[in-house]
Write an enzyme that holds these catalytic residues in place. Structure first.
Site, PDB file in Angstrom:
ATOM      1  N   ARG A 160      41.874  56.774  50.304  1.00 19.16           N
ATOM      2  CA  ARG A 160      42.240  55.485  49.676  1.00 19.16           C
ATOM      3  C   ARG A 160      43.765  55.332  49.589  1.00 19.16           C
ATOM      4  O   ARG A 160      44.284  54.859  48.579  1.00 19.16           O
ATOM      5  CB  ARG A 160      41.626  55.335  48.281  1.00 19.16           C
ATOM      6  CG  ARG A 160      40.156  55.265  48.204  1.00 19.16           C
ATOM      7  CD  ARG A 160      39.537  54.120  48.986  1.00 19.16           C
ATOM      8  NE  ARG A 160      38.145  54.410  49.190  1.00 19.16           N
ATOM      9  CZ  ARG A 160      37.698  55.118  50.220  1.00 19.16           C
ATOM     10  NH1 ARG A 160      38.500  55.515  51.173  1.00 19.16           N
ATOM     11  NH2 ARG A 160      36.431  55.395  50.340  1.00 19.16           N
ATOM     12  N   SER A 242      34.255  49.999  43.531  1.00 15.17           N
ATOM     13  CA  SER A 242      34.571  51.148  42.670  1.00 15.17           C
ATOM     14  C   SER A 242      35.851  50.880  41.898  1.00 15.17           C
ATOM     15  O   SER A 242      36.871  50.558  42.507  1.00 15.17           O
ATOM     16  CB  SER A 242      34.781  52.398  43.526  1.00 15.17           C
ATOM     17  OG  SER A 242      33.674  52.589  44.365  1.00 15.17           O
ATOM     18  N   GLU A 345      41.240  52.414  41.319  1.00 15.12           N
ATOM     19  CA  GLU A 345      41.353  52.145  42.755  1.00 15.12           C
ATOM     20  C   GLU A 345      41.976  50.767  43.019  1.00 15.12           C
ATOM     21  O   GLU A 345      42.882  50.643  43.841  1.00 15.12           O
ATOM     22  CB  GLU A 345      39.980  52.259  43.416  1.00 15.12           C
ATOM     23  CG  GLU A 345      40.042  51.990  44.907  1.00 15.12           C
ATOM     24  CD  GLU A 345      38.683  51.979  45.567  1.00 15.12           C
ATOM     25  OE1 GLU A 345      37.930  52.943  45.412  1.00 15.12           O
ATOM     26  OE2 GLU A 345      38.382  50.982  46.249  1.00 15.12           O
TER      27      GLU A 345
END
Ligand SMILES: Cc1cc2nc3c(=O)[nH]c(=O)nc-3n(C[C@H](O)[C@H](O)[C@H](O)COP(=O)(O)OP(=O)(O)OC[C@H]3O[C@@H](n4cnc5c(N)ncnc54)[C@H](O)[C@@H]3O)c2cc1C
Length: 353
Positions: A160, A242, A345
Site C-alpha cells: 500500500r 479497508s 489506509e
C-alpha cells in the site's frame, strides 16, 4: 457554496471546496495543476474519491477531479501493452482487458476508483497488486514543471505504498499521474492464485491457475459478500474499503500473539490481519450502530460495516468526525488489547486520527 466534497467521496463525508474543477483531457489536467501552482493555491487531486476522508470544514484550495478517459491496447505475439488514461474507472479496465483475452488484472476486480490512483498506494487484493503488471506511469512533475515517465523500478512499490504516495502531502501529489501502462499476457488463464480463500472458492490449489474470467467472477462474489463492491443500495459500501492497513510487526511482537492469529512473512517482518486484531479486541461487525455496543460513539451515523470489521461506513448523515470517532475507538481498543497501533489506509484530508 462551493462543490460539496461529500458528493465526490465514497464515504460521503467532506465539506465544501473553495475551488472545484473537473478535467476531461490531459491538457486540461496539466493546465489546472499549473494554474493552481502558479497562483500558490493548495491543490487536492481526486479520482473516484474512494480512498479519501475529507474534513467537514472542506478544503480551502482547488479540488481537481481527474475525469480523463481512454484505453489503448497494443497487441504483440506474447501479450499486450495497455495504456490507460488516469481518470478511467479501474474496474472497467479490468473487464475490458479480460474481454480482450488478456490476463493479469483479474484478481483486482471490483476495486472502485480511477486507474491513475492505482499505483499511488499500489492497489492490491486477493494476493495481487498493480506493481506486478505495471510497466510505466507517465506523470506531470509539479516541482520540475515537466513531463516524466517512471518505470516500475523507479516507483519504490511496497505494501500500500509507492514513491507517488510518499511524495503526496495532504492529498496534494508532487507527481500527477496522467496515464498508466500495464503489460498483460494473452491468455484465458489468470495469474497463479496467491490467496488461500480465493483458491478454495475456485476449487484449485494455491499457486495453480484458473480461467481469468472465473477468477474475476469469484473475486466479485467474495468482495460483494464483504461489502467491498460499491452498491448505492448498500450502506455497508459507503466506505473507503479497508480503513486500516494490516500491521507489519517484528518477530518479538508477533510471538506475543495468540497462536491462531493469522500471520504472513512480509517486508522483513510479520504481517498481521488488522480485521482479526479488531475483532479480537471486542469490535464486532456493525460496531457503533444503535442498540449495539458502542452506539454512543458516533450516534449510529457511522459504524463498522455489518459485513467486515475493517471498513468504517457512513450509515446516513455521518460527518468526517463520526467516521474518525469509530476509527479512534477501534485503534485505542486494539492498542490496549495487543499493544499494536493500527494505521489508516485512506488519506485523511484536513483531519488527524
Ligand atoms: C468498497 C471499497 C473497496 C476497496 N477495496 C480496495 C482493495 O481491495 N484494495 C485497495 O488497494 N484499495 C481498495 N479500496 C481503496 C480505493 O478504492 C483505492 O485506493 C483506489 O485506487 C482509489 O482510487 P480513487 O480514484 O478513488 O482515488 P481517490 O480516493 O480519489 O484518491 C486517492 C489518492 O490518490 C491521489 N490521486 C488520485 N488520482 C491521482 C492522479 N491522477 N495522480 C496522482 N495522484 C492521484 C489522490 O490525491 C489521493 O491522494 C477500496 C475502496 C472502497 C470504497
Amino acid at each position: 457554496m462551493g462543490q460539496l466534497l461529500s458528493a465526490l467521496t465514497t464515504t460521503g463525508v467532506g465539506g465544501p471546496a473553495a475551488g472545484y474543477l473537473e478535467a476531461k483531457t490531459e491538457v486540461a489536467v496539466i493546465e489546472a495543476v499549473r494554474a493552481a501552482d502558479d497562483a500558490g493555491r493548495r491543490l487536492l487531486l481526486v479520482g473516484g474519491g474512494s480512498n479519501l476522508v475529507i474534513s467537514d470544514d472542506g478544503y480551502d484550495g482547488t479540488v481537481l477531479r481527474v475525469a480523463t478517459r481512454g484505453v489503448e491496447i497494443h497487441t504483440g505475439p506474447e501479450g499486450a501493452r495497455v495504456t490507460v488514461q488516469a481518470g478511467h474507472p479501474w474496474d472497467d479496465v479490468v473487464q475490458l482487458t479480460l474481454e480482450a483475452g488478456l490476463a493479469g488484472l483479474e484478481a483486482l476486480s471490483g476495486i472502485p476508483g480511477s486507474t491513475g490512483a492505482t499505483p499511488v498506494q499500489n492497489v492490491g487484493a486477493y494476493g495481487a497488486d498493480v506493481s506486478r503488471t505495471l510497466e510505466s506511469v507517465r506523470v506531470w512533475d509539479r516541482q520540475a514543471s515537466s513531463l516524466l515517465v517512471f518505470g516500475t523500478a523507479d516507483l519504490d512499490f511496497g505494501y500500500r505504498n509507492s514513491l507517488l504516495k510518499a511524495t503526496t502531502v495532504d492529498g496534494s501529489p508532487r507527481y500527477v499521474v496522467l496515464d498508466v501502462t500495464f503489460v498483460l499476457e494473452a491468455s484465458e488463464w489468470g495469474s497463479p492464485i496467491a490467496y488461500a480463500e480465493l483458491a478454495r472458492t475456485l476449487g484449485v490449489e494455491a499457486g495453480e491457475r484458473a480461467k481469468a474470467t472465473a477468477v474475476r467472477d469469484t473475486v466479485l462474489g467474495l468482495r460483494a459478500g464483504k461489502g467491498m463492491v460499491l452498491d448505492p443500495a448498500d450502506r455497508d459500501t459507503y466506505s473507503t474499503g479497508s480503513f486500516f492497513t494490516n500491521p507489519i510487526v517484528d518477530a518479538e511482537t508477533a510471538a506475543f500473539l495468540p497462536g491462531d492469529a493469522p500471520r504472513f512473512p512480509a517486508d522483513g517482518g510479520t504481517k498481521l490481519s488488522a480485521a482479526w486484531l479488531i475483532d479480537r479486541s471486542g469490535f464486532s461487525k456493525g460496531f457503533g450502530l444503535p442498540g449495539g455496543a458502542g452506539a454512543e460513539v458516533a450516534g449510529g451515523r457511522a459504524a463498522l460495516s455489518t459485513k467486515h470489521t475493517l471498513a468504517i461506513t457512513n450509515r446516513g448523515g455521518a460527518t468526517a468526525q463520526d467516521i474518525l470517532a469509530i476509527a479512534r475507538a477501534v485503534r485505542a481498543g486494539v492498542r490496549e488489547r495487543f499493544g499494536i497501533t493500527l494505521h489508516n489506509e485512506p488519506l485523511l484530508i484536513g483531519l488527524e486520527l
